[in-house]
Write an enzyme that holds these catalytic residues in place. Structure first.
Site, PDB file in Angstrom:
ATOM      1  N   GLU A  35      45.373 -58.278   0.052  1.00  0.00           N
ATOM      2  CA  GLU A  35      44.861 -58.645  -1.266  1.00  0.00           C
ATOM      3  C   GLU A  35      46.037 -58.976  -2.173  1.00  0.00           C
ATOM      4  O   GLU A  35      47.138 -58.441  -2.017  1.00  0.00           O
ATOM      5  CB  GLU A  35      44.031 -57.509  -1.887  1.00  0.00           C
ATOM      6  CG  GLU A  35      42.642 -57.422  -1.305  1.00  0.00           C
ATOM      7  CD  GLU A  35      41.678 -56.591  -2.153  1.00  0.00           C
ATOM      8  OE1 GLU A  35      41.972 -56.295  -3.324  1.00  0.00           O
ATOM      9  OE2 GLU A  35      40.605 -56.251  -1.610  1.00  0.00           O
ATOM     10  N   HIS A  98      42.150 -61.202  -8.718  1.00  0.00           N
ATOM     11  CA  HIS A  98      42.593 -60.722  -7.406  1.00  0.00           C
ATOM     12  C   HIS A  98      41.748 -61.358  -6.313  1.00  0.00           C
ATOM     13  O   HIS A  98      40.749 -62.022  -6.592  1.00  0.00           O
ATOM     14  CB  HIS A  98      42.592 -59.194  -7.324  1.00  0.00           C
ATOM     15  CG  HIS A  98      41.245 -58.557  -7.246  1.00  0.00           C
ATOM     16  ND1 HIS A  98      40.412 -58.447  -8.329  1.00  0.00           N
ATOM     17  CD2 HIS A  98      40.611 -57.973  -6.214  1.00  0.00           C
ATOM     18  CE1 HIS A  98      39.311 -57.826  -7.969  1.00  0.00           C
ATOM     19  NE2 HIS A  98      39.398 -57.529  -6.676  1.00  0.00           N
ATOM     20  N   HIS A 100      39.677 -61.118  -2.423  1.00  0.00           N
ATOM     21  CA  HIS A 100      38.913 -60.262  -1.526  1.00  0.00           C
ATOM     22  C   HIS A 100      38.824 -60.960  -0.171  1.00  0.00           C
ATOM     23  O   HIS A 100      38.706 -62.184  -0.120  1.00  0.00           O
ATOM     24  CB  HIS A 100      37.494 -60.044  -2.041  1.00  0.00           C
ATOM     25  CG  HIS A 100      37.332 -58.877  -2.947  1.00  0.00           C
ATOM     26  ND1 HIS A 100      36.107 -58.348  -3.244  1.00  0.00           N
ATOM     27  CD2 HIS A 100      38.227 -58.130  -3.624  1.00  0.00           C
ATOM     28  CE1 HIS A 100      36.242 -57.322  -4.081  1.00  0.00           C
ATOM     29  NE2 HIS A 100      37.524 -57.178  -4.335  1.00  0.00           N
ATOM     30  N   ASP A 111      37.265 -52.032  -8.648  1.00  0.00           N
ATOM     31  CA  ASP A 111      37.451 -53.220  -9.487  1.00  0.00           C
ATOM     32  C   ASP A 111      36.847 -53.007 -10.872  1.00  0.00           C
ATOM     33  O   ASP A 111      37.483 -53.264 -11.897  1.00  0.00           O
ATOM     34  CB  ASP A 111      36.794 -54.451  -8.856  1.00  0.00           C
ATOM     35  CG  ASP A 111      37.433 -54.873  -7.552  1.00  0.00           C
ATOM     36  OD1 ASP A 111      38.630 -54.569  -7.343  1.00  0.00           O
ATOM     37  OD2 ASP A 111      36.732 -55.511  -6.745  1.00  0.00           O
TER      38      ASP A 111
END
Length: 160
Positions: A35, A98, A100, A111
């Protein structure tokens, strides 16, 4: 290419091509990809209520990254502050992004907690922070307001 999302009837979120490319460059297409993430930087347009994401910070050596987790280091805050100073205080902190490792990303409880900490603990202009998650096939964006309201934003225009 740019992505445009409706925040309110009067406000749109616009993510420019450069910022999209920066984020999509870290898509977790392979099992060995970790990630990645960073902060969103941009501006509130003066002649409208629209918000534009011009650039993002990218993963730093001081971040903690694994296949299913990303922890942002304080280096991102430093980079955002530097851009703000370099841009004569016009580059605004607009949220966090971010990746996934899934085609159609969904926020985890971690999150959502991270987003709440950002909205209640960070200094920012406006009423919302934005939170794109970059999946392997789709980008989804949520926003969280100072009042605690969270919503997924609907994409208005894909190209244009």
């Amino acid at each position: 290419m740019k992505l445009v999302y409706r925040v309110t009837p009067q406000q749109r979120l616009i993510i420019v091509e450069h910022a999209i490319q920066q984020m999509v460059g870290y898509t977790q297409r392979h099992w060995w990809n970790c990630e990645a993430g960073g902060v969103l930087l941009g501006r509130h347009l003066l002649d409208s209520h629209d918000v534009v994401i011009d650039e993002v910070s990218t993963p730093q050596k001081s971040d903690l990254r694994s296949r299913f987790a990303f922890f942002r280091s304080s280096r991102h805050e430093y980079l955002a502050r530097q851009r703000w100073l370099e841009q004569d205080r016009t580059s605004a902190y607009l949220g966090l992004w971010h990746t996934h490792p899934e085609p159609d990303p969904n926020p985890s409880s971690v999150d959502r907690l991270d987003w709440q900490q950002a909205v209640y603990g960070d200094t920012f202009e406006g009423d919302h922070l934005f939170f794109p998650i970059i999946g392997t096939e789709r980008i989804r964006v949520w926003c969280l307001s100072r009042s605690g309201t969270i919503q997924e934003l609907n994409q208005e225009i894909k190209n244009g």
